[in-house]
Design an enzyme around this catalytic site. Structure first.
Site, PDB file in Angstrom:
ATOM      1  N   HIS A   1       0.823  -1.227   0.000  1.00  0.00           N
ATOM      2  CA  HIS A   1       0.000   0.000   0.000  1.00  0.00           C
ATOM      3  C   HIS A   1       0.850   1.266   0.000  1.00  0.00           C
ATOM      4  O   HIS A   1       0.388   2.321   0.465  1.00  0.00           O
ATOM      5  CB  HIS A   1      -0.933  -0.001   1.230  1.00  0.00           C
ATOM      6  CG  HIS A   1      -2.366   0.278   0.899  1.00  0.00           C
ATOM      7  ND1 HIS A   1      -3.053   1.361   1.384  1.00  0.00           N
ATOM      8  CD2 HIS A   1      -3.238  -0.377   0.108  1.00  0.00           C
ATOM      9  CE1 HIS A   1      -4.290   1.349   0.922  1.00  0.00           C
ATOM     10  NE2 HIS A   1      -4.424   0.318   0.142  1.00  0.00           N
TER      11      HIS A   1
ATOM     12  N   HIS B   1      -7.038  -4.138 -10.940  1.00  0.00           N
ATOM     13  CA  HIS B   1      -7.431  -3.662  -9.604  1.00  0.00           C
ATOM     14  C   HIS B   1      -8.936  -3.440  -9.607  1.00  0.00           C
ATOM     15  O   HIS B   1      -9.470  -2.872 -10.548  1.00  0.00           O
ATOM     16  CB  HIS B   1      -6.684  -2.346  -9.362  1.00  0.00           C
ATOM     17  CG  HIS B   1      -6.958  -1.653  -8.071  1.00  0.00           C
ATOM     18  ND1 HIS B   1      -7.720  -0.511  -7.988  1.00  0.00           N
ATOM     19  CD2 HIS B   1      -6.547  -1.916  -6.812  1.00  0.00           C
ATOM     20  CE1 HIS B   1      -7.746  -0.095  -6.731  1.00  0.00           C
ATOM     21  NE2 HIS B   1      -7.055  -0.936  -5.989  1.00  0.00           N
TER      22      HIS B   1
HETATM   23 MG   LIG Z   1      -3.535  -2.057  -3.567  1.00  0.00          MG
END
Ligand SMILES: [Mg+2]
Length: 381
Positions: free
Chosen positions: A185, A284
């Protein structure tokens, strides 16, 4: 056929849908959103709609060129996401007009089912073990988890140990025949990523995602070279030119988002560009049903596809779920962690328009949490 109207709907938990109507009655749906910036993207969609109304919806590529380049200033998540949702809706219209799924327009299916992974949360190893086991019991063959919570860019020995323990716990539960992926992240810097990655190598993660923030793509070659762990990135990359440095750095997996990276038109081109670097595509998608449907249309027509993210049951989905806005929920049914090829025209789903209209503006906008380090300074979320 002409476009007569473009509408947008801000719906729980944190999604924005667009609906394009045509004069012969065909309607297309898209999902133009940046998580936490729905209202800004909504404005951008309506600015672009001023151009689209009156146009022939079948000229998708020409509209994409004008929408992405026609205002001189270009790029970035807001414009690219607004274009992405409108592009999805135009592909939906074209598929419906011709009576075929979008993946047929993209060259036809190259696989009969698409592997997907589920998210697992939890902070201590016992929670992770339970969460992974639940996904295995549900038939999934892969999971993804955050490596850590809030963490210093250069982590302590204890923090690094906790990252490795979480991964080891997941591997223990999964056994050797299933996969886990780890999302950093963007919370680490390049030095910390290089330090942590070798400890994960023997656990054989499917990939490690965003080991550094996208603006530090020039550090990716060192991160890639630090271990044998396959490196993934791409959810904050919006175009081919932005993807190029990551591909050249030696990443293994590119993760463009169908609702951020210019829609179906640009993501299929990103997939082809990735193929020239022997890089796999893993779209994603922590978003809603239209974004997932668009992802699947690309997945079914892309040879170098790896795995699909999906958000059913994800921790962000407070107040509504992916299946709440579709009429036929069977389209998103998982068998052994896979989704079957959708056969319906366009994006292959029927949006529950009444549910969407009811939900419009029913909740305040979702925003990313703002984290702070112990000294009070800003921390990456
Ligand atoms: Mg991610």
């Amino acid at each position: 056929m002409k476009i007569t109207r473009v509408e947008t709907f801000a719906v729980p938990p944190r999604w924005l849908f667009c609906r394009i109507e045509t004069d012969d009655g065909i309607v297309g749906w898209g999902e133009p959103v940046v998580e936490g910036r729905a209202a800004t993207v909504r404005t951008a969609v309506h600015e672009l709609a001023e151009y689209l109304v009156g146009q022939d919806p079948m000229r998708i590529e020409d509209h994409w060129q004008v929408m992405t380049k026609g205002s001189f200033y270009r790029g970035g998540p807001i414009l690219s996401s607004a274009v992405a949702g409108l592009d999805q809706a135009l592909w939906d219209i074209q598929g419906r007009a011709l009576g075929v799924p979008v993946h047929v327009l993209l060259g036809g299916p190259v696989r009969e089912r698409v592997r997907a992974y589920s998210w697992v949360g939890g902070d201590d190893p016992a929670e992770i073990a339970d969460a992974v086991k639940a996904q295995v019991d549900a038939g999934f063959t892969a999971v993804k988890m955050n490596a850590c919570g809030r963490m210093d860019k250069l982590a302590t020995a204890a923090d690094i140990t906790s990252v490795v323990e979480r991964a080891a716990t997941a591997r223990d539960v999964l056994g050797p025949d299933r996969d886990f992926a780890v999302d950093f992240h963007g919370r680490f810097n390049a030095a910390n990523a290089r330090r942590v990655l070798p400890h994960l190598a023997d656990l054989h993660p499917l990939f490690v995602e965003e080991p550094v923030l996208p603006e530090y793509a020039h550090r990716l070659p060192e991160v890639v070279a630090a271990s044998t762990v396959p490196i993934a990135t791409g959810e904050r990359i919006y175009s081919r030119t932005e993807a190029l440095p990551a591909l050249q750095a030696g990443i293994a997996v590119l993760q463009p988002d169908l609702s951020h990276a210019g829609g179906i038109s640009e993501v299929r081109r990103l997939a082809s560009l990735a193929e020239t670097y022997d890089v796999l595509l893993a779209p994603h998608c922590p978003l809603g049903p239209i974004s997932l449907a668009a992802s699947l249309q690309v997945a079914f027509s892309t040879p170098n596809f790896l795995i699909q993210e999906q958000s059913i049951g994800i921790h962000y989905n407070n107040g509504a779920e992916v299946l709440d806005y579709v009429v036929d929920r069977e389209v998103f049914r998982f068998d052994e962690g896979h989704i079957r090829r959708p056969l319906g025209p366009g994006l292959g789903i029927t949006v529950d328009e009444q549910a969407v209209r009811r939900a419009d503006n029913s909740t305040s906008d979702w925003h990313s949490p703002v984290w702070r380090h112990n000294d009070g300074s800003f921390a990456e979320w």
